[in-house]
Design a protein around this motif. Sequence first.
Motif, short mmCIF file in Angstrom:
data_model
loop_
_atom_site.label_atom_id
_atom_site.label_comp_id
_atom_site.label_asym_id
_atom_site.label_seq_id
_atom_site.Cartn_x
_atom_site.Cartn_y
_atom_site.Cartn_z
N LYS A 118 0.73 -1.23 0.06
CA LYS A 118 0.08 0.15 -0.10
C LYS A 118 0.74 1.35 -0.02
O LYS A 118 0.40 2.26 0.12
CB LYS A 118 -0.91 -0.02 1.14
N ASP A 119 2.23 0.90 -0.04
CA ASP A 119 2.96 2.33 0.01
C ASP A 119 3.75 2.24 -1.55
O ASP A 119 3.35 1.79 -2.35
CB ASP A 119 3.97 2.12 1.19
N ASP A 120 4.93 2.81 -1.47
CA ASP A 120 5.53 3.22 -2.78
C ASP A 120 6.62 2.14 -3.08
O ASP A 120 7.85 2.33 -3.69
CB ASP A 120 6.28 4.66 -3.02
N SER A 121 6.44 0.98 -2.31
CA SER A 121 7.45 -0.28 -2.69
C SER A 121 7.80 -0.48 -4.28
O SER A 121 8.94 -0.58 -4.65
CB SER A 121 7.04 -1.56 -2.17
N ALA A 122 6.78 -0.31 -5.19
CA ALA A 122 6.81 -0.56 -6.42
C ALA A 122 7.96 0.41 -7.06
O ALA A 122 8.55 -0.10 -7.84
CB ALA A 122 5.53 -0.68 -7.08
N LYS A 123 7.73 1.58 -6.85
CA LYS A 123 8.52 2.80 -7.37
C LYS A 123 9.97 2.43 -6.81
O LYS A 123 10.99 2.73 -7.71
CB LYS A 123 7.92 4.01 -6.68
N GLY A 124 10.32 2.12 -5.54
CA GLY A 124 11.70 1.67 -5.05
C GLY A 124 12.24 0.65 -5.80
O GLY A 124 13.51 0.55 -6.13
N ILE A 125 11.41 -0.20 -6.02
CA ILE A 125 11.95 -1.81 -6.76
C ILE A 125 12.57 -1.26 -8.13
O ILE A 125 13.55 -1.64 -8.64
CB ILE A 125 11.05 -2.79 -6.69
N ARG A 126 11.77 -0.54 -8.95
CA ARG A 126 12.07 0.06 -10.16
C ARG A 126 13.16 0.88 -10.09
O ARG A 126 14.23 0.73 -11.04
CB ARG A 126 10.77 0.72 -10.80
N ALA A 127 13.46 1.78 -9.33
CA ALA A 127 14.52 2.69 -9.13
C ALA A 127 15.69 1.70 -8.81
O ALA A 127 16.84 2.15 -9.32
CB ALA A 127 14.19 3.72 -7.84
N GLY A 128 15.59 0.95 -8.15
CA GLY A 128 16.67 0.25 -7.78
C GLY A 128 17.25 -1.05 -8.92
O GLY A 128 18.54 -1.41 -8.80
N GLY A 129 16.25 -1.09 -9.93
CA GLY A 129 16.92 -1.64 -11.01
C GLY A 129 16.52 -3.36 -11.03
O GLY A 129 17.11 -3.83 -11.82
N ALA A 130 15.60 -3.68 -10.26
CA ALA A 130 15.13 -5.00 -10.18
C ALA A 130 13.91 -5.45 -11.24
O ALA A 130 13.22 -4.55 -11.57
CB ALA A 130 14.74 -5.55 -8.66
N HIS A 131 13.71 -6.61 -11.44
CA HIS A 131 12.43 -7.01 -12.13
C HIS A 131 11.46 -6.95 -11.11
O HIS A 131 11.58 -7.30 -10.00
CB HIS A 131 12.67 -8.29 -12.65
N LEU A 132 10.39 -6.54 -11.66
CA LEU A 132 9.15 -6.12 -10.60
C LEU A 132 7.98 -7.05 -10.77
O LEU A 132 7.47 -7.03 -12.29
CB LEU A 132 8.66 -4.56 -10.79
#
Length: 229
Positions: free
Chosen positions: A42-56
């Motif tokens: 429910k937070d911005d985890s997806a944004k952080g995952i993308r920014a870190g360079g991982a597959h989401l």
Amino acid sequence: MTDWPDVWLIVPCYNEGQVIEEVVRHARQTFPNIVCVDDGSKDDSAKGIRAGGAHLVQHPVNLGQGAAIQTGIEYARKQPGAKYFVTFDADGQHRIEDVLTMLERLRSEDVDIVVGTRFRGDVQESVPLIKRIVLKTVVLLSPRTRKLGLTDAHNGLRVFNKKVADEMNITLNGMGHASEIVELIGVRNWRVTEEPVTILYTEYSMSKGQSLINGVNILFDTMLKGRAH
């Protein structure tokens, strides 16, 4: 990031927006292939995952850590060249140096899966008392865990080969998945060993950590599954 092209880190993630980008960036300095399963955050985890360079990969709703790990395994095992797989926590508790040691053992020894343990050697001294009691109780009440000689079956850091990844089918969506993995080790006759690892208990990770109630839930889930079989 070219030394480990056949390794995939599988990171289940639920509301880890505060730390997930840093965790992914740090891990990608060693391992280029990381898949994070955003389990209905429910937070911005997806944004952080993308920014870190991982597959989401995203679950539309929160299904539980077991479901997220299974989704991640299914994604990773389909990738070209994938040979080794690592389950890795999203909250910064796991160390890359421990993963490297476990991978070296997996490559050089006759084993299919290496499970991290907090209860061999000196590392157990860093485990908070209540958590130590819960985890050791789980082991004492699990005949399969004792038979396999495991001391910390609920450690989230695991390294395994393609055989295990292809045969892994986790059906317990919640925290009981760890007991289910132990059961699968026995049923599938996967060759298993343990490696002492250090868990980094930060103020952040402890605030989200496994409580005594969760430990009881793990046992309850596992006993229910045992009766179902």
